[in-house]
Design a protein around this motif. Sequence first.
Motif, PDB file in Angstrom:
ATOM      1  N   ASP A 150       0.862  -1.176   0.000  1.00 17.78           N
ATOM      2  CA  ASP A 150       0.000   0.000   0.000  1.00 17.78           C
ATOM      3  C   ASP A 150       0.903   1.231   0.000  1.00 17.78           C
ATOM      4  N   MET A 151       0.993   1.913  -1.140  1.00 17.37           N
ATOM      5  CA  MET A 151       1.885   3.062  -1.251  1.00 17.37           C
ATOM      6  C   MET A 151       1.457   4.202  -0.343  1.00 17.37           C
ATOM      7  N   ASN A 152       0.176   4.313  -0.063  1.00 16.72           N
ATOM      8  CA  ASN A 152      -0.285   5.367   0.840  1.00 16.72           C
ATOM      9  C   ASN A 152       0.285   5.178   2.243  1.00 16.72           C
ATOM     10  N   ALA A 164      15.786   7.389   4.281  1.00 12.60           N
ATOM     11  CA  ALA A 164      15.746   6.419   3.187  1.00 12.60           C
ATOM     12  C   ALA A 164      14.507   5.550   3.305  1.00 12.60           C
ATOM     13  N   VAL A 165      14.125   5.001   2.163  1.00 10.80           N
ATOM     14  CA  VAL A 165      13.142   3.921   2.100  1.00 10.80           C
ATOM     15  C   VAL A 165      13.889   2.676   1.646  1.00 10.80           C
ATOM     16  N   LEU A 186       7.395   5.474  -6.322  1.00 10.72           N
ATOM     17  CA  LEU A 186       8.287   5.672  -5.180  1.00 10.72           C
ATOM     18  C   LEU A 186       9.459   6.564  -5.553  1.00 10.72           C
ATOM     19  N   LEU A 187      10.028   6.355  -6.733  1.00 13.78           N
ATOM     20  CA  LEU A 187      11.160   7.172  -7.153  1.00 13.78           C
ATOM     21  C   LEU A 187      10.759   8.641  -7.277  1.00 13.78           C
ATOM     22  N   ALA A 188       9.578   8.916  -7.840  1.00 16.32           N
ATOM     23  CA  ALA A 188       9.101  10.302  -7.961  1.00 16.32           C
ATOM     24  C   ALA A 188       8.904  10.924  -6.579  1.00 16.32           C
ATOM     25  N   PHE A 189       8.341  10.165  -5.644  1.00 18.02           N
ATOM     26  CA  PHE A 189       8.125  10.663  -4.280  1.00 18.02           C
ATOM     27  C   PHE A 189       9.452  10.983  -3.604  1.00 18.02           C
ATOM     28  N   CYS A 190      10.424  10.082  -3.727  1.00 19.21           N
ATOM     29  CA  CYS A 190      11.707  10.284  -3.056  1.00 19.21           C
ATOM     30  C   CYS A 190      12.496  11.426  -3.683  1.00 19.21           C
ATOM     31  N   ARG A 191      12.397  11.593  -4.989  1.00 17.42           N
ATOM     32  CA  ARG A 191      13.024  12.761  -5.620  1.00 17.42           C
ATOM     33  C   ARG A 191      12.456  14.054  -5.042  1.00 17.42           C
ATOM     34  N   ALA A 192      11.129  14.103  -4.915  1.00 18.02           N
ATOM     35  CA  ALA A 192      10.474  15.323  -4.449  1.00 18.02           C
ATOM     36  C   ALA A 192      10.780  15.620  -2.987  1.00 18.02           C
ATOM     37  N   ARG A 193      11.007  14.579  -2.193  1.00 16.73           N
ATOM     38  CA  ARG A 193      11.193  14.752  -0.752  1.00 16.73           C
ATOM     39  C   ARG A 193      12.654  14.651  -0.311  1.00 16.73           C
ATOM     40  N   THR A 222      17.786   8.107 -13.081  1.00 13.38           N
ATOM     41  CA  THR A 222      18.801   8.941 -13.713  1.00 13.38           C
ATOM     42  C   THR A 222      20.107   8.778 -12.933  1.00 13.38           C
ATOM     43  N   PRO A 223      21.237   9.151 -13.514  1.00 16.29           N
ATOM     44  CA  PRO A 223      22.516   8.906 -12.832  1.00 16.29           C
ATOM     45  C   PRO A 223      22.645   9.549 -11.462  1.00 16.29           C
ATOM     46  N   ASP A 224      21.970  10.663 -11.224  1.00 17.25           N
ATOM     47  CA  ASP A 224      22.121  11.371  -9.953  1.00 17.25           C
ATOM     48  C   ASP A 224      20.936  11.192  -9.010  1.00 17.25           C
ATOM     49  N   ASP A 225      20.067  10.244  -9.309  1.00 13.49           N
ATOM     50  CA  ASP A 225      18.943  10.001  -8.403  1.00 13.49           C
ATOM     51  C   ASP A 225      19.440   9.539  -7.034  1.00 13.49           C
TER      52      ASP A 225
END
Length: 395
Positions: A150-152, A164-165, A186-193, A222-225
Amino acid sequence: MVAIRSIIARMENQRIAEVARVGRERPDVIALWFGESDVATPDFIRQAATAAIDEGRTFYVHRRGVLALRQELQSYLARLHGVTLDLERITVAASGMTAIMIALQCLVDNGDNVVVVSPVWPNIVYGIEAMGGTCRHVRLDVVDGKWVLDMNKLVAACDSRTRAVFVASPGNPSGWVMERSQQQELLAFCRARDIWIISDEVYSRLVFDREGTSPSFLEICTPDDPLFVVQSFSKNWAMTGWRLGWLVHPAWLGDRAGDLSAINNTGATSFVQYAGIAALSQGEAFVRSMTERCRRGRDLAHARLAAMPRVSSLLPQAAFYAFFQVEGIKDDLALAKELVRTAGVGLAPGSAFGPGNEGYLRLCFAVNRERLSVALDRLEGALAGTRSSISSTQG
């Protein structure tokens, strides 16, 4: 007595190790508590290590791994995932767990937390706690007979101190696989946060419902994620005792990853790294055979467990574990110990893998079919109530 750090002093005993200690009392126990097959490392890998020793490759090597192995890893990951990584993103480590510790050492300070998808291998929790952090478990749900994230719930578990996750996909002990859409979310969320992802992909080749590999964050990043991807030679190539793994990280972290590799153990053993080259370059047929062996073990274990009284078992998508619930059991550690003593079967207690797993047991099915059948026979007899001492552990 001179005190040690309170965090270390307070650590719980490792529950799987507790069961294994009981196993010393019974030499005929079928030990399925640890995560390894009973297949010896194949000859071509052993011969590569022997040749390296004979050639005198017994000295210190580069702390991030010998160049030839890092280049072979670069080629292997390109073949497997269709991406060519900058060599500076690859660091060889002396085991997958060492790679995880390097990631945690880069990220976790006292008071930080790591959100962990669970059930999860207990060493992850110990590693976070050893760094002074806390572990926030987000347990997979069971929906329509499958493990589901459950991503929520995962997002809600993160706060300003989340560094970290941690995601293990395929998962140990569940065999759950994270699909591409959730990886992207998850990657989009972690980039934003500004939260890191530590992706444990150690079982990525041992998948049963798709060809080649499970989805990898390497295919979408991406290489710098803010991403660490952890891998190991232990499972896919039957090299558990060799202690060799690797870590993919942003290129700018290369020097620090090397420093930490040197601090932890001066880098991976020199001649073992040449065995790793052989595994990567010559090992595809062996990986396929190992996957097929595990598939047969999975099918046998699942069919037998599903027919046993008081047992609920989900069909794993990957890895090599059956993680099943025994009705009426509250103290799974006591049950696991009793199964060793009275039935001669060694399983891991579910409570070792995080909260919510009480009453579960983990069985490694990556073993000889005949041996696995005997273990399942013994287990069936025990859980049918033929052994009163086991029945007494019911809640």
